[in-house]
Scaffold this motif. Structure first.
Motif, PDB file in Angstrom:
ATOM      1  N   SER A  81     -38.173 -54.693  33.408  1.00  0.00           N
ATOM      2  CA  SER A  81     -38.836 -53.453  33.010  1.00  0.00           C
ATOM      3  C   SER A  81     -38.511 -52.316  33.975  1.00  0.00           C
ATOM      4  O   SER A  81     -38.319 -51.171  33.553  1.00  0.00           O
ATOM      5  N   LEU A  82     -38.456 -52.620  35.265  1.00  0.00           N
ATOM      6  CA  LEU A  82     -38.097 -51.590  36.245  1.00  0.00           C
ATOM      7  C   LEU A  82     -36.709 -51.038  35.964  1.00  0.00           C
ATOM      8  O   LEU A  82     -36.496 -49.825  35.942  1.00  0.00           O
ATOM      9  N   ARG A  83     -35.752 -51.923  35.752  1.00  0.00           N
ATOM     10  CA  ARG A  83     -34.376 -51.471  35.498  1.00  0.00           C
ATOM     11  C   ARG A  83     -34.295 -50.639  34.218  1.00  0.00           C
ATOM     12  O   ARG A  83     -33.471 -49.735  34.113  1.00  0.00           O
ATOM     13  N   GLU A  84     -35.155 -50.947  33.254  1.00  0.00           N
ATOM     14  CA  GLU A  84     -35.145 -50.226  31.977  1.00  0.00           C
ATOM     15  C   GLU A  84     -35.968 -48.942  32.021  1.00  0.00           C
ATOM     16  O   GLU A  84     -36.039 -48.213  31.027  1.00  0.00           O
ATOM     17  N   GLY A  85     -36.614 -48.652  33.152  1.00  0.00           N
ATOM     18  CA  GLY A  85     -37.402 -47.434  33.267  1.00  0.00           C
ATOM     19  C   GLY A  85     -38.750 -47.497  32.597  1.00  0.00           C
ATOM     20  O   GLY A  85     -39.361 -46.451  32.317  1.00  0.00           O
ATOM     21  N   ARG A  86     -39.250 -48.704  32.344  1.00  0.00           N
ATOM     22  CA  ARG A  86     -40.558 -48.849  31.702  1.00  0.00           C
ATOM     23  C   ARG A  86     -41.631 -48.908  32.790  1.00  0.00           C
ATOM     24  O   ARG A  86     -42.255 -49.949  33.036  1.00  0.00           O
ATOM     25  N   ALA A  87     -41.805 -47.768  33.458  1.00  0.00           N
ATOM     26  CA  ALA A  87     -42.696 -47.710  34.606  1.00  0.00           C
ATOM     27  C   ALA A  87     -43.303 -46.321  34.746  1.00  0.00           C
ATOM     28  O   ALA A  87     -42.672 -45.313  34.436  1.00  0.00           O
ATOM     29  N   LEU A  88     -44.535 -46.304  35.227  1.00  0.00           N
ATOM     30  CA  LEU A  88     -45.255 -45.075  35.558  1.00  0.00           C
ATOM     31  C   LEU A  88     -45.515 -45.114  37.060  1.00  0.00           C
ATOM     32  O   LEU A  88     -45.758 -46.184  37.614  1.00  0.00           O
TER      33      LEU A  88
ATOM     34  N   GLU B 268     -41.827 -44.748  23.868  1.00  0.00           N
ATOM     35  CA  GLU B 268     -42.478 -44.720  25.170  1.00  0.00           C
ATOM     36  C   GLU B 268     -41.444 -44.556  26.278  1.00  0.00           C
ATOM     37  O   GLU B 268     -40.233 -44.503  26.026  1.00  0.00           O
ATOM     38  N   VAL B 269     -41.943 -44.479  27.517  1.00  0.00           N
ATOM     39  CA  VAL B 269     -41.018 -44.277  28.637  1.00  0.00           C
ATOM     40  C   VAL B 269     -39.998 -45.419  28.663  1.00  0.00           C
ATOM     41  O   VAL B 269     -40.329 -46.583  28.452  1.00  0.00           O
ATOM     42  N   GLY B 270     -38.757 -45.048  28.904  1.00  0.00           N
ATOM     43  CA  GLY B 270     -37.666 -46.015  28.889  1.00  0.00           C
ATOM     44  C   GLY B 270     -36.974 -46.145  27.549  1.00  0.00           C
ATOM     45  O   GLY B 270     -35.865 -46.669  27.465  1.00  0.00           O
ATOM     46  N   ASP B 271     -37.622 -45.646  26.479  1.00  0.00           N
ATOM     47  CA  ASP B 271     -37.055 -45.775  25.132  1.00  0.00           C
ATOM     48  C   ASP B 271     -36.021 -44.683  24.850  1.00  0.00           C
ATOM     49  O   ASP B 271     -36.092 -43.570  25.398  1.00  0.00           O
ATOM     50  N   LEU B 272     -35.100 -44.996  23.946  1.00  0.00           N
ATOM     51  CA  LEU B 272     -34.216 -44.009  23.342  1.00  0.00           C
ATOM     52  C   LEU B 272     -34.880 -43.568  22.039  1.00  0.00           C
ATOM     53  O   LEU B 272     -35.055 -44.368  21.117  1.00  0.00           O
ATOM     54  N   ALA B 273     -35.285 -42.310  21.968  1.00  0.00           N
ATOM     55  CA  ALA B 273     -36.042 -41.806  20.821  1.00  0.00           C
ATOM     56  C   ALA B 273     -35.107 -41.165  19.817  1.00  0.00           C
ATOM     57  O   ALA B 273     -34.450 -40.164  20.110  1.00  0.00           O
ATOM     58  N   SER B 274     -35.055 -41.747  18.627  1.00  0.00           N
ATOM     59  CA  SER B 274     -34.263 -41.159  17.547  1.00  0.00           C
ATOM     60  C   SER B 274     -35.166 -40.188  16.783  1.00  0.00           C
ATOM     61  O   SER B 274     -36.216 -40.573  16.269  1.00  0.00           O
ATOM     62  N   ILE B 275     -34.766 -38.940  16.727  1.00  0.00           N
ATOM     63  CA  ILE B 275     -35.597 -37.882  16.146  1.00  0.00           C
ATOM     64  C   ILE B 275     -35.143 -37.614  14.717  1.00  0.00           C
ATOM     65  O   ILE B 275     -33.977 -37.282  14.467  1.00  0.00           O
ATOM     66  N   GLN B 276     -36.092 -37.732  13.780  1.00  0.00           N
ATOM     67  CA  GLN B 276     -35.747 -37.580  12.376  1.00  0.00           C
ATOM     68  C   GLN B 276     -35.872 -36.133  11.886  1.00  0.00           C
ATOM     69  O   GLN B 276     -35.036 -35.655  11.126  1.00  0.00           O
ATOM     70  N   GLY B 277     -36.896 -35.439  12.292  1.00  0.00           N
ATOM     71  CA  GLY B 277     -37.129 -34.086  11.795  1.00  0.00           C
ATOM     72  C   GLY B 277     -36.543 -33.023  12.702  1.00  0.00           C
ATOM     73  O   GLY B 277     -35.634 -33.284  13.497  1.00  0.00           O
TER      74      GLY B 277
ATOM     75  N   VAL C  58     -38.335 -40.392  28.739  1.00  0.00           N
ATOM     76  CA  VAL C  58     -38.067 -40.783  27.353  1.00  0.00           C
ATOM     77  C   VAL C  58     -36.763 -40.086  27.004  1.00  0.00           C
ATOM     78  O   VAL C  58     -36.625 -38.867  27.157  1.00  0.00           O
ATOM     79  N   TRP C  59     -35.777 -40.860  26.556  1.00  0.00           N
ATOM     80  CA  TRP C  59     -34.433 -40.340  26.299  1.00  0.00           C
ATOM     81  C   TRP C  59     -34.336 -39.900  24.837  1.00  0.00           C
ATOM     82  O   TRP C  59     -34.545 -40.699  23.924  1.00  0.00           O
ATOM     83  N   ILE C  60     -34.043 -38.636  24.612  1.00  0.00           N
ATOM     84  CA  ILE C  60     -34.036 -38.075  23.257  1.00  0.00           C
ATOM     85  C   ILE C  60     -32.611 -38.070  22.704  1.00  0.00           C
ATOM     86  O   ILE C  60     -31.719 -37.380  23.219  1.00  0.00           O
ATOM     87  N   ASP C  61     -32.411 -38.859  21.668  1.00  0.00           N
ATOM     88  CA  ASP C  61     -31.111 -38.884  20.976  1.00  0.00           C
ATOM     89  C   ASP C  61     -31.127 -37.789  19.907  1.00  0.00           C
ATOM     90  O   ASP C  61     -31.454 -38.025  18.751  1.00  0.00           O
ATOM     91  N   ALA C  62     -30.774 -36.577  20.326  1.00  0.00           N
ATOM     92  CA  ALA C  62     -30.843 -35.435  19.409  1.00  0.00           C
ATOM     93  C   ALA C  62     -29.627 -35.331  18.507  1.00  0.00           C
ATOM     94  O   ALA C  62     -29.712 -34.786  17.401  1.00  0.00           O
ATOM     95  N   ASP C  63     -28.478 -35.840  18.978  1.00  0.00           N
ATOM     96  CA  ASP C  63     -27.273 -35.711  18.152  1.00  0.00           C
ATOM     97  C   ASP C  63     -27.110 -36.860  17.163  1.00  0.00           C
ATOM     98  O   ASP C  63     -26.155 -36.903  16.386  1.00  0.00           O
ATOM     99  N   GLY C  64     -28.036 -37.823  17.192  1.00  0.00           N
ATOM    100  CA  GLY C  64     -28.083 -38.856  16.164  1.00  0.00           C
ATOM    101  C   GLY C  64     -27.007 -39.903  16.215  1.00  0.00           C
ATOM    102  O   GLY C  64     -26.754 -40.584  15.210  1.00  0.00           O
ATOM    103  N   ASP C  65     -26.390 -40.113  17.406  1.00  0.00           N
ATOM    104  CA  ASP C  65     -25.329 -41.117  17.458  1.00  0.00           C
ATOM    105  C   ASP C  65     -25.819 -42.452  18.018  1.00  0.00           C
ATOM    106  O   ASP C  65     -25.022 -43.318  18.374  1.00  0.00           O
ATOM    107  N   ALA C  66     -27.139 -42.616  18.110  1.00  0.00           N
ATOM    108  CA  ALA C  66     -27.772 -43.872  18.533  1.00  0.00           C
ATOM    109  C   ALA C  66     -27.457 -44.244  19.982  1.00  0.00           C
ATOM    110  O   ALA C  66     -27.511 -45.409  20.363  1.00  0.00           O
ATOM    111  N   LYS C  67     -27.124 -43.254  20.777  1.00  0.00           N
ATOM    112  CA  LYS C  67     -26.932 -43.484  22.214  1.00  0.00           C
ATOM    113  C   LYS C  67     -27.289 -42.199  22.950  1.00  0.00           C
ATOM    114  O   LYS C  67     -27.414 -41.133  22.329  1.00  0.00           O
TER     115      LYS C  67
END
Length: 681
Positions: free
Chosen positions: A463-470, A486-495, A593-602
Motif C-alpha cells: 500500500s505504501l508503494r502504491e500511495g495508499r496512505a494519508l 481514492e488516494v493512489g488510484d488512477l481516476a478515469s473521468i467520464q464527464g 489521486v492521479w487524473i487520467d484526463a486524456d482517457g488513455d488508461a494511464k
C-alpha cells in the motif's frame, strides 16, 4: 561547661543543615548572542551574553542539595551550570519549558556570597532562565514529600498512554518515580504501559494531562498536592478518530541503545510506542539492524503493536530507511557515495520492500538531497544525475521540521511532476522519550487493521508503494474523486467535470482552519474552516467541482491549523532553520489521486508532456508560450527547465521581455523555476 559548649555546637550544626529553600533568582535571564537572534521573538531583545554570573547571599549547609532551574528554549547541550566554581552538569537539552534538577554535592554552598554561573556554548542559542532555587536534600527526599497516583482509562479499561504534569506556569515538573521497565520517565512526562503511575512531587498545584496519540481525546485536571499527602486522580480518554482500514505507522524511530545518541533506551521505547498508539513501529537505527521485538515481549506489550526491523542507512549523501529486513541479514555498506550503488545494496538486503528518503532538506555531512545545488524543486530534476527511485519521501519529519512546513511539500510536488511515483509520508525520527514525540508525525496506510499485534507487513509495504496512505502531524486529510477514486488510484473521468470531496480529520484538541486543493503542486482551491476545535473525528467535509483538465494531472489535499498550545503535545522548533521566523502548525495531507484526463488508461507526467511540446513546437519561446496558454504553471516550469538545459536560444533580457507579454501562469512557472536555481555567492 563542656556540656553547654557541646549543646551550642550541636545547635550550630543543626542550623547549618536544616536550612530553608534558597531562592537564587526569580527574574527572567535571557542568554544569547547580541545582534544574532535565534528566533524572531528575540530580535528586539538584548541578551545578557552567552555567560551568566550571578552572586547571591546564603548560609552554608553541610548536606547535599537539589538545584532546580526553570529553563526555556534550550537547544544546545553545551550550557554548563556551576556553583562556586564547581561543575554541576548542564542545562537540559529541551526547547520546551521545563524545571531541570541537578544534584549539589555537600559543602558546595558557603556562608556569605556565593556564585551561580552558566557558561554558554559557541553557537547561536537564545535561552531564558526564569528561576533558580536550591533545596536541601537529595532528589529522592526532596520529591518524596508528597505523591500523586494518576490512572488513565478508556471506559473502564486502563490503557497505555502519556501522562504529562506541569506546574501552574506550564513548566514540565520534576518528578520522582520508582524505576519500572514498563515506564519511560522524563521531567514532567511518564509513558506507562499499565495506564498508571505514582509520582513524587514537590507540594504545590499542578495540571495533569493524559493523551494517547492522534486518535484519542485529551483529558486534563488541575490538582493540589500537599506535603505528606498521597493524592489520586483518574483521567478518562476516548477514541475520537477511528481509522478503519488504516494502520498507524511511524517508519522512522531510534533508540540510544543502538544509534548511540538521543536519550531513549530500547526498553523505554516500548511504552512510548504503545502510549502514542502506533500500530506499526519501524526500528531505523543508524547503520544497524535493530530488533525491538524481544524487548516488546519482555515488557508484555505484544498486543499493542507490531515491530519491524529496519535500518537508517546513514551516508554522506543522504539518509535512507530500508525495511522490512530479515533477521541476521548483512548490513549495507554506508560508506558508498554513489546513489545507484546504495539503492542496489538496499534493495538486495533480504526482506526489503520499501526505501524512503529521510528529512531531505536537512544538511548532514555538508550535504542536503534537495538543496538547490542538487535538486530543482520546481521541476523535480536532479542535476547530480541519478534517478530518484525511492519508494517514499519523508515530507513531514516532526523531529526535524523546516521553518517553512511547505518547503518539503514543494520538493515532493516537483518529484511528482517530473514523473516519479514516490509516496509522501510523515514520521517522527525521534531519538528521545519526550523531547521529540514518537508518532507526532505519522502515516496511516491502507491495510487490515483488525489486530495491532499482527499487522500484515507485506500489505503495508504494498500500500505504501502504491500511495495508499494519508500522513500528517495532528491532522489527517482524505479525498475521494468522483465518488469512487481514492488516494493512489488512477481516476478515469467520464464527464467534463472533476468532483473532489475532501475530509479533514483530527481529535478534539486540534483545530483545522484551512484546507487547500493542489493540482500539479499549485493551489487551485482553498476553503477557510471554522468551529473545528472541540470537534473530534470528522472536522470538515469540503466538495469542489473543477473543470476536467485537458491533460493528465494529479490532485493532493492539505489541511492546516494553529499549533496545539497544551504542553503535552508541543510541536518542536526546527533544529536546522534558514531564517528566524517560525509559525508552528498542525498539518495533514493526502497522497495523489492521479487524473487520467486524456482517457488513455494511464498517467502521463508533466515532464513527458513538456518534452513532447518542445519536440513538436521547437525551442522558439514565443511559439512555446502560445501553446503553454492551455497548460498550467507547473507545465511552464517544466518547459523552463528544458530550455535552461539547452544551448541559449535567446538572451535572458529578451526572454524576460517576451514573458512580460504572456499569461500570468506562464510567468509564474518560469519564476518558480528560476527561484529554485542555486543562488550565486
Amino acid at each position: 561547661m563542656g556540656l553547654i559548649r557541646f549543646l551550642f555546637l550541636s545547635f550550630c550544626f543543626l542550623q547549618s543543615v536544616a536550612v530553608a529553600d534558597l531562592l537564587i533568582f526569580d527574574e527572567p535571564k535571557h542568554l544569547g548572542t547580541s545582534g544574532v537572534p535565534e528566533w524572531r521573538e528575540f530580535a528586539s531583545k538584548t541578551p545578557l551574553g552567552m555567560n551568566l554570573k550571578h552572586v547571591f547571599q546564603a548560609q552554608a549547609f553541610i548536606g547535599a542539595g537539589t538545584l532546580l532551574i526553570w529553563q526555556d528554549d534550550v537547544k544546545s547541550g553545551g550550557w554548563q551550570v556551576r556553583l562556586n566554581g564547581r561543575g554541576l552538569g548542564r542545562l537540559l537539552t529541551y526547547e520546551s519549558k521545563v524545571v531541570h534538577s541537578l544534584e549539589v554535592p555537600p559543602g558546595t554552598i558557603k556562608d556569605g556570597l556565593n556564585t551561580f554561573e552558566i557558561l554558554g556554548p559557541k553557537m547561536i542559542d537564545d535561552v531564558v532562565l526564569h528561576r533558580a532555587v536550591l533545596l536541601p536534600g537529595m532528589a529522592a527526599d526532596v520529591f518524596g514529600k508528597a505523591s500523586l497516583e494518576v490512572s488513565v482509562k478508556e471506559g473502564d479499561q486502563s490503557v497505555p498512554c502519556r501522562i504529562t504534569i506541569t506546574d501552574t506556569d506550564g513548566f514540565l515538573a520534576p518528578l520522582y518515580v520508582a524505576a519500572d521497565r514498563n515506564l519511560a520517565i522524563r521531567p514532567g512526562v511518564v509513558y506507562t504501559l499499565s495506564g498508571k503511575v505514582r509520582a513524587g512531587l514537590l507540594p504545590g498545584r499542578y495540571k495533569i494531562y493524559a493523551t494517547r496519540g492522534f486518535e484519542y481525546s485529551m483529558a486534563s485536571e488541575e490538582v493540589e498536592v500537599k506535603a505528606g499527602s498521597k493524592g489520586k486522580v483518574t483521567l478518562r480518554i476516548k477514541r475520537e478518530v477511528p481509522m478503519p482500514g488504516y494502520v498507524s505507522c511511524d517508519t522512522h524511530i531510534h533508540v540510544r541503545t543502538f544509534s548511540g545518541h538521543g536519550d531513549s533506551t530500547v526498553e523505554e521505547r516500548i511504552p512510548t510506542i504503545a502510549g502514542e498508539y502506533i500500530e506499526l513501529a519501524v526500528a531505523t537505527d543508524h547503520n544497524v539492524h535493530a530488533d525491538y521485538e524481544p524487548f516488546q515481549q519482555k515488557a508484555g506489550a505484544d498486543e499493542y503493536f507490531t515491530t519491524v526491523i529496519g535500518n537508517e542507512v546513514t551516508t554522506k549523501v543522504g539518509h535512507f530507511n530500508a525495511y522490512p529486513i530479515k533477521k541476521a541479514s548483512p548490513v549495507v555498506d554506508h560508506r558508498s557515495e554513489d546513489w545507484p550503488t546504495l539503492m542496489s545494496h538496499m534493495r538486495n538486503t533480504p526482506g526489503v520492500q520499501v526505501i524512503q528518503l529521510n528529512h531531505p532538506r536537512n544538511v548532514h555531512s555538508g550535504f542536503s538531497p534537495t538543496s538547490p545545488e542538487h535538486f530543482n524543486f520546481a521541476t523535480g530534476q536532479n542535476p547530480r544525475g541519478p534517478d530518484w527511485n525511492f519508494d517514499a519521501f519523508e515530507v513531514i519529519t516532526s523531529a526535524a521540521l523546516q521553518d517553512d512546513l511547505m518547503r518539503t511539500f514543494r520538493d515532493w510536488f516537483g518529484l511528482l511532476n517530473y514523473g516519479y511515483r514516490i509516496t509522501g509520508l510523515a514520521s517522527s525520527d525521534t531519538h528521545d522519550v519526550a523531547r521529540y514525540i514518537l508518532g507526532q508525525g505519522r502515516t496511516y496506510v491502507a491495510c487490515d487493521d483488525s489486530d495491532p499485534s499482527r499487522v500484515p507487513v507485506d500489505q503495508v509495504c504494498k500500500s505504501l508503494r502504491e500511495g495508499r496512505a494519508l500522513f500528517g502531524m495532528g491532522l489527517l486529510t482524505n479525498m475521494k474523486v468522483d465518488g469512487k477514486f481514492e488516494v493512489g488510484d488512477l481516476a478515469s473521468i467520464q464527464g467534463d467535470k472533476v468532483i473532489a470531496e475532501v475530509e479533514v480529520l483530527g481529535p478534539s484538541w486540534v483545530e483545522a482552519d484551512t484546507v487547500v486543493l493542489y493540482q500539479n503542486g499549485y493551489k487551485i482551491r482553498e476553503r477557510q474552516l471554522s468551529g473545528t476545535r472541540g470537534k473530534g473525528g470528522l472536522k470538515a467535509k469540503v466538495k469542489w467541482v473543477i473543470p476536467k483538465p485537458r491533460y493528465d494531472v494529479w490532485l493532493v489535499a492539505v489541511a492546516k491549523g494553529p499549533a496545539v498550545k497544551e504542553p503535552c503535545w508541543e510541536i518542536p522548533r526546527p533544529y536546522q532553520h534558514k531564517g528566524i521566523d517560525w509559525e508552528p502548525s498542525v498539518i495533514g495531507a493526502t497522497n495523489p489521486v492521479w487524473i487520467d484526463a486524456d482517457g488513455d488508461a494511464k498517467f502521463t507526467s508533466l515532464r513527458h508532456y513538456a518534452k513532447k511540446l518542445v519536440r513538436d513546437v521547437g525551442t522558439n519561446p514565443k511559439k512555446l508560450f502560445e501553446h503553454l496558454v492551455a497548460h498550467d504553471s507547473a507545465m511552464a516550469a517544466q518547459v523552463a527547465g528544458i530550455l535552461y538545459n539547452l544551448p541559449p536560444v535567446l538572451k535572458p533580457n529578451s526572454l524576460d521581455s517576451l514573458l512580460k507579454k504572456t499569461s500570468l501562469h506562464i510567468q509564474q512557472g518560469f519564476k518558480d523555476f528560476n527561484n529554485a536555481l542555486p543562488k550565486g555567492p
